[in-house]
Design a protein around this motif. Structure first.
Motif, PDB file in Angstrom:
ATOM      1  N   MET A 142     -31.816  29.758  44.502  1.00 40.07           N
ATOM      2  CA  MET A 142     -31.487  31.174  44.344  1.00 40.07           C
ATOM      3  C   MET A 142     -30.053  31.418  44.803  1.00 40.07           C
ATOM      4  SD  MET A 142     -33.486  34.518  45.837  1.00 40.07           S
ATOM      5  CE  MET A 142     -33.033  34.199  47.545  1.00 40.07           C
ATOM      6  N   ALA A 143     -29.281  32.180  44.048  1.00 39.25           N
ATOM      7  CA  ALA A 143     -27.889  32.471  44.386  1.00 39.25           C
ATOM      8  C   ALA A 143     -27.826  33.344  45.637  1.00 39.25           C
ATOM      9  CB  ALA A 143     -27.206  33.186  43.232  1.00 39.25           C
ATOM     10  N   PRO A 144     -26.800  33.178  46.440  1.00 43.33           N
ATOM     11  CA  PRO A 144     -26.662  34.005  47.648  1.00 43.33           C
ATOM     12  C   PRO A 144     -26.424  35.465  47.304  1.00 43.33           C
ATOM     13  CG  PRO A 144     -24.677  32.732  47.275  1.00 43.33           C
ATOM     14  CD  PRO A 144     -25.699  32.229  46.292  1.00 43.33           C
ATOM     15  N   ARG A 145     -26.735  36.317  48.254  1.00 40.74           N
ATOM     16  CA  ARG A 145     -26.491  37.751  48.089  1.00 40.74           C
ATOM     17  C   ARG A 145     -25.171  38.173  48.716  1.00 40.74           C
ATOM     18  NH1 ARG A 145     -31.630  40.415  50.656  1.00 40.74           N
ATOM     19  NH2 ARG A 145     -30.542  42.349  50.062  1.00 40.74           N
ATOM     20  N   ALA A 146     -24.624  37.322  49.568  1.00 40.11           N
ATOM     21  CA  ALA A 146     -23.367  37.636  50.242  1.00 40.11           C
ATOM     22  C   ALA A 146     -22.568  36.359  50.453  1.00 40.11           C
ATOM     23  CB  ALA A 146     -23.633  38.309  51.588  1.00 40.11           C
ATOM     24  N   VAL A 147     -21.257  36.498  50.464  1.00 43.68           N
ATOM     25  CA  VAL A 147     -20.352  35.393  50.782  1.00 43.68           C
ATOM     26  C   VAL A 147     -19.547  35.779  52.016  1.00 43.68           C
ATOM     27  CG1 VAL A 147     -18.357  34.048  50.044  1.00 43.68           C
ATOM     28  CG2 VAL A 147     -20.192  34.552  48.421  1.00 43.68           C
ATOM     29  N   LEU A 148     -19.587  34.910  52.997  1.00 45.29           N
ATOM     30  CA  LEU A 148     -18.811  35.062  54.228  1.00 45.29           C
ATOM     31  C   LEU A 148     -17.734  33.993  54.201  1.00 45.29           C
ATOM     32  CD1 LEU A 148     -18.550  36.330  57.148  1.00 45.29           C
ATOM     33  CD2 LEU A 148     -20.078  34.468  57.903  1.00 45.29           C
ATOM     34  N   THR A 149     -16.468  34.391  54.248  1.00 45.66           N
ATOM     35  CA  THR A 149     -15.401  33.411  54.099  1.00 45.66           C
ATOM     36  C   THR A 149     -14.480  33.346  55.308  1.00 45.66           C
ATOM     37  OG1 THR A 149     -13.597  32.639  52.670  1.00 45.66           O
ATOM     38  CG2 THR A 149     -13.850  35.022  52.888  1.00 45.66           C
ATOM     39  N   ASP A 150     -14.105  32.134  55.640  1.00 43.57           N
ATOM     40  CA  ASP A 150     -13.021  31.856  56.573  1.00 43.57           C
ATOM     41  C   ASP A 150     -11.698  32.175  55.861  1.00 43.57           C
ATOM     42  OD1 ASP A 150     -11.574  30.574  58.739  1.00 43.57           O
ATOM     43  OD2 ASP A 150     -11.412  28.802  57.470  1.00 43.57           O
ATOM     44  N   ILE A 151     -10.591  32.158  56.590  1.00 43.35           N
ATOM     45  CA  ILE A 151      -9.281  32.403  55.976  1.00 43.35           C
ATOM     46  C   ILE A 151      -8.449  31.122  55.935  1.00 43.35           C
ATOM     47  CG2 ILE A 151      -7.076  33.612  56.215  1.00 43.35           C
ATOM     48  CD1 ILE A 151      -8.580  36.034  57.247  1.00 43.35           C
ATOM     49  N   GLU A 152      -7.965  30.673  57.089  1.00 41.37           N
ATOM     50  CA  GLU A 152      -7.046  29.536  57.151  1.00 41.37           C
ATOM     51  C   GLU A 152      -7.705  28.276  56.600  1.00 41.37           C
ATOM     52  OE1 GLU A 152      -4.468  27.024  60.490  1.00 41.37           O
ATOM     53  OE2 GLU A 152      -5.614  28.783  61.084  1.00 41.37           O
ATOM     54  N   GLY A 153      -7.110  27.693  55.567  1.00 40.18           N
ATOM     55  CA  GLY A 153      -7.652  26.497  54.949  1.00 40.18           C
ATOM     56  C   GLY A 153      -8.711  26.778  53.909  1.00 40.18           C
ATOM     57  N   THR A 154      -9.092  28.035  53.756  1.00 41.48           N
ATOM     58  CA  THR A 154     -10.165  28.407  52.823  1.00 41.48           C
ATOM     59  C   THR A 154      -9.640  29.352  51.750  1.00 41.48           C
ATOM     60  OG1 THR A 154     -11.808  28.114  54.577  1.00 41.48           O
ATOM     61  CG2 THR A 154     -12.489  29.384  52.649  1.00 41.48           C
ATOM     62  N   THR A 155      -9.199  30.549  52.150  1.00 47.05           N
ATOM     63  CA  THR A 155      -8.556  31.455  51.194  1.00 47.05           C
ATOM     64  C   THR A 155      -7.042  31.292  51.198  1.00 47.05           C
ATOM     65  OG1 THR A 155      -8.246  33.295  52.759  1.00 47.05           O
ATOM     66  CG2 THR A 155     -10.364  33.177  51.587  1.00 47.05           C
ATOM     67  N   THR A 156      -6.541  30.731  52.282  1.00 52.22           N
ATOM     68  CA  THR A 156      -5.105  30.756  52.565  1.00 52.22           C
ATOM     69  C   THR A 156      -4.645  29.391  53.055  1.00 52.22           C
ATOM     70  OG1 THR A 156      -5.222  33.103  53.136  1.00 52.22           O
ATOM     71  CG2 THR A 156      -3.367  31.865  54.041  1.00 52.22           C
ATOM     72  N   ALA A 157      -3.466  28.969  52.631  1.00 52.01           N
ATOM     73  CA  ALA A 157      -2.947  27.670  53.046  1.00 52.01           C
ATOM     74  C   ALA A 157      -2.752  27.613  54.554  1.00 52.01           C
ATOM     75  CB  ALA A 157      -1.625  27.383  52.339  1.00 52.01           C
ATOM     76  N   ILE A 158      -3.103  26.479  55.137  1.00 51.46           N
ATOM     77  CA  ILE A 158      -2.883  26.282  56.567  1.00 51.46           C
ATOM     78  C   ILE A 158      -1.409  26.469  56.896  1.00 51.46           C
ATOM     79  CG2 ILE A 158      -2.907  24.544  58.406  1.00 51.46           C
ATOM     80  CD1 ILE A 158      -5.469  23.429  57.127  1.00 51.46           C
ATOM     81  N   ALA A 159      -0.523  26.022  56.003  1.00 49.03           N
ATOM     82  CA  ALA A 159       0.911  26.123  56.263  1.00 49.03           C
ATOM     83  C   ALA A 159       1.362  27.566  56.410  1.00 49.03           C
ATOM     84  CB  ALA A 159       1.698  25.442  55.139  1.00 49.03           C
ATOM     85  N   PHE A 160       0.746  28.504  55.676  1.00 41.47           N
ATOM     86  CA  PHE A 160       1.151  29.900  55.804  1.00 41.47           C
ATOM     87  C   PHE A 160       0.879  30.399  57.216  1.00 41.47           C
ATOM     88  CE2 PHE A 160      -0.027  34.463  55.633  1.00 41.47           C
ATOM     89  CZ  PHE A 160       1.191  34.988  55.248  1.00 41.47           C
ATOM     90  N   VAL A 161      -0.256  30.031  57.765  1.00 42.64           N
ATOM     91  CA  VAL A 161      -0.601  30.468  59.117  1.00 42.64           C
ATOM     92  C   VAL A 161       0.256  29.746  60.151  1.00 42.64           C
ATOM     93  CG1 VAL A 161      -2.472  30.647  60.808  1.00 42.64           C
ATOM     94  CG2 VAL A 161      -2.946  30.987  58.373  1.00 42.64           C
ATOM     95  N   LYS A 162       0.352  28.437  60.029  1.00 42.87           N
ATOM     96  CA  LYS A 162       1.053  27.628  61.034  1.00 42.87           C
ATOM     97  C   LYS A 162       2.571  27.798  60.967  1.00 42.87           C
ATOM     98  CE  LYS A 162      -2.692  25.490  62.573  1.00 42.87           C
ATOM     99  NZ  LYS A 162      -3.237  25.779  63.918  1.00 42.87           N
ATOM    100  N   ASP A 163       3.115  27.859  59.755  1.00 45.62           N
ATOM    101  CA  ASP A 163       4.568  27.821  59.585  1.00 45.62           C
ATOM    102  C   ASP A 163       5.205  29.178  59.333  1.00 45.62           C
ATOM    103  OD1 ASP A 163       4.251  25.086  59.825  1.00 45.62           O
ATOM    104  OD2 ASP A 163       4.267  24.737  57.659  1.00 45.62           O
ATOM    105  N   ARG A 164       4.382  30.190  59.039  1.00 45.54           N
ATOM    106  CA  ARG A 164       4.929  31.526  58.781  1.00 45.54           C
ATOM    107  C   ARG A 164       4.433  32.546  59.795  1.00 45.54           C
ATOM    108  NH1 ARG A 164       8.537  34.807  58.220  1.00 45.54           N
ATOM    109  NH2 ARG A 164       8.515  36.442  56.615  1.00 45.54           N
ATOM    110  N   LEU A 165       3.117  32.714  59.894  1.00 40.01           N
ATOM    111  CA  LEU A 165       2.597  33.758  60.772  1.00 40.01           C
ATOM    112  C   LEU A 165       2.822  33.445  62.250  1.00 40.01           C
ATOM    113  CD1 LEU A 165      -0.774  34.849  59.119  1.00 40.01           C
ATOM    114  CD2 LEU A 165       1.471  35.940  58.971  1.00 40.01           C
ATOM    115  N   PHE A 166       2.460  32.230  62.680  1.00 39.72           N
ATOM    116  CA  PHE A 166       2.583  31.915  64.099  1.00 39.72           C
ATOM    117  C   PHE A 166       4.037  31.971  64.584  1.00 39.72           C
ATOM    118  CE2 PHE A 166      -1.635  29.345  64.592  1.00 39.72           C
ATOM    119  CZ  PHE A 166      -2.345  30.523  64.402  1.00 39.72           C
ATOM    120  N   PRO A 167       4.997  31.352  63.870  1.00 37.53           N
ATOM    121  CA  PRO A 167       6.390  31.473  64.313  1.00 37.53           C
ATOM    122  C   PRO A 167       6.906  32.911  64.297  1.00 37.53           C
ATOM    123  CG  PRO A 167       6.142  29.606  62.830  1.00 37.53           C
ATOM    124  CD  PRO A 167       4.860  30.382  62.759  1.00 37.53           C
TER     125      PRO A 167
END
Length: 228
Positions: free
Chosen positions: A1-26
């Motif tokens: 049976m298909a799920p009724r909801a999707v719970l998603t992580d961000i870093e590495g899932t919707t968004t490149a790890i590099a964006f978080v590590k190399d853009r947001l954190f600095p």
């Protein structure tokens, strides 16, 4: 049976790890001192600094924050402060939320098809809303009905996922959790959620072998019978 909801992580899932590590954190690290000088006495910031001081008595809060940044700590006060700093960057256009190209269309199709969507990230709820609200694909926050951060518990603790299922008023088995981190998927599975690992080649993610794995959101949709 298909799920009724999707719970998603961000870093590495919707968004490149590099964006978080190399853009947001600095960005947050470079703006820290000026931000505290301008806003340190404001109630929201002062409350965060009080939490930081309580966690590391006898040390200047700014020093503790820099140590946590260097350690990539998931400390809730740090994530809250980073979110406030990033808000300025998003609002004045210096930052745009990066998403993998396959993500926005799938999120829109899933929401249009009746799936309930939520986010669970170690970044603060405020930071999550900024990333999706100021994304390169436009404001995607209306697609989501829930945003969760470490205030609900650690991402490698099964109790956190049980709490999210309760907040969404859904049986855990009706929720599909997406993440690139095997230990997070282990915890979600222990709470009864369905799981899929995102194995993004550009991020160097390796399939753990313990959970279904897909390279992108269209692959997730095909495997689990999701809309779009």
């Amino acid at each position: 049976m298909a799920p009724r909801a999707v719970l998603t992580d961000i870093e590495g899932t919707t968004t490149a790890i590099a964006f978080v590590k190399d853009r947001l954190f600095p960005f947050a690290a470079g703006a820290l001192d000026g931000f505290l000088a301008r806003h340190g006495t404001e109630p929201a910031v002062a409350a965060i600094l009080a939490e930081v001081g309580a966690a590391a008595p006898g040390q200047p809060p700014a020093a503790t924050l820099r140590r946590w940044m260097a350690e990539d700590s998931k400390a809730t006060p740090l994530k809250a402060l980073q979110g406030l700093i990033w808000r300025q960057g998003y609002e004045d256009g210096r930052l745009k939320g990066q998403l993998w190209p396959d993500v926005p269309a799938c999120l829109r199709a899933w929401a249009a098809g009746g799936l309930r969507l939520a986010v669970y990230s170690s970044g603060s709820v405020g930071a999550q809303k900024l990333l999706f609200g100021h994304s390169e694909a436009g404001d995607l926050t209306p697609l989501f009905e829930g945003f969760f951060d470490t205030a609900v518990g650690g991402k490698r603790e099964a109790a956190s996922y049980a709490a999210i299922a309760a907040a969404l008023a859904l049986p855990p088995a009706d929720i599909l959790f997406l993440s690139d981190v095997a230990e997070e998927l282990d915890a979600a599975a222990a709470a009864g959620l369905g799981c899929c690992q995102l194995v993004r080649a550009a991020d160097g993610t390796l399939a753990c072998g313990r959970h279904p794995a897909e390279p992108d959101f269209p692959g997730v949709a095909r495997r689990f019978g999701l809309p779009g």
